[in-house]
Design a protein around this motif. Structure first.
Motif, PDB file in Angstrom:
ATOM      1  N   SER A  31       0.858  -1.174  -0.134  1.00 19.39           N
ATOM      2  CA  SER A  31       0.121   0.116  -0.160  1.00 19.39           C
ATOM      3  C   SER A  31       0.906   1.164   0.033  1.00 19.39           C
ATOM      4  O   SER A  31       1.987   1.161   0.805  1.00 19.39           O
ATOM      5  N   THR A  63       2.555   4.860   0.624  1.00 25.13           N
ATOM      6  CA  THR A  63       2.702   5.821   1.777  1.00 25.13           C
ATOM      7  C   THR A  63       2.438   7.536   1.150  1.00 25.13           C
ATOM      8  O   THR A  63       3.120   7.610   0.303  1.00 25.13           O
ATOM      9  N   ALA A 114       2.465  11.272   1.431  1.00 31.08           N
ATOM     10  CA  ALA A 114       3.023  12.467   2.114  1.00 31.08           C
ATOM     11  C   ALA A 114       2.837  13.801   1.461  1.00 31.08           C
ATOM     12  O   ALA A 114       2.670  13.829   0.349  1.00 31.08           O
ATOM     13  N   GLU A 127       2.987   9.960  -3.348  1.00 28.81           N
ATOM     14  CA  GLU A 127       2.663   8.570  -2.836  1.00 28.81           C
ATOM     15  C   GLU A 127       4.051   7.870  -3.426  1.00 28.81           C
ATOM     16  O   GLU A 127       4.423   8.175  -4.455  1.00 28.81           O
ATOM     17  N   LYS A 128       4.418   7.154  -2.328  1.00 29.23           N
ATOM     18  CA  LYS A 128       5.376   5.999  -2.547  1.00 29.23           C
ATOM     19  C   LYS A 128       5.013   4.534  -2.162  1.00 29.23           C
ATOM     20  O   LYS A 128       4.421   4.375  -0.813  1.00 29.23           O
TER      21      LYS A 128
END
Length: 155
Positions: A23, A25, A27, A77-78
């Motif tokens: 999913s 991450t 930020a 998103e990462k």
């Protein structure tokens, strides 16, 4: 039959961990202004204090014109070890007149940005470049016996 239930539970637990690890991450950096709050600011009516109260302090003020405020923010998103992907980027530029009243509100997004090509040049330095072995073995033989003769413990 009782042996297959724990192994099925372990498989589902492993699958759940694997899926949750993938999913992204999310930020958020900077001041990503809310469009609803931005709509509260009216050109010709709102003052500097109103803008600060609704949007908060600006990310930056104009270098050459203090009557320009910038609100800069982006959301990325990462996933796992991959590079972050910019999902949303927004820059809001608020121009004030000399009396502190909003003259213009301008919004920019990621489509308004420009890609800048990095330059791979290096700055030359004085001297010569040493190879790996020269760096590792560079001090071998540089010390004479008289340098180490007068040195004892604690000197």
């Amino acid at each position: 039959m009782t042996r297959s239930i724990p192994s099925a539970l372990c498989a589902f637990a492993f699958l759940g961990l694997a899926v949750s690890a993938c999913s992204p991450t999310v930020a958020t950096r900077g001041n990503l202004t809310d469009p609803d709050r931005l709509a509260e600011i009216k050109a010709g009516q709102s003052r500097r204090e109103d803008v600060a109260g609704v949007l908060g302090t600006p990310t930056s003020a104009g270098t050459f014109d203090p009557n320009v405020w910038y609100y800069i923010g982006q959301k990325t998103e990462k996933v796992a070890f991959f590079r972050p992907e910019v999902v949303e980027r927004r820059v809001v530029i608020v121009h004030f007149d000399d009396a502190g009243v909003v003259q213009e509100i301008k919004q920019l997004d990621a489509n308004d940005g420009q890609d800048i090509e990095m330059v791979d040049r290096t700055t030359p330095t004085a001297g010569r470049e040493l190879g790996f072995l020269e760096q590792m073995l560079g001090n071998v033989g540089r010390f004479s016996a008289k340098d180490g003769k007068n040195r004892g413990p604690g000197r």
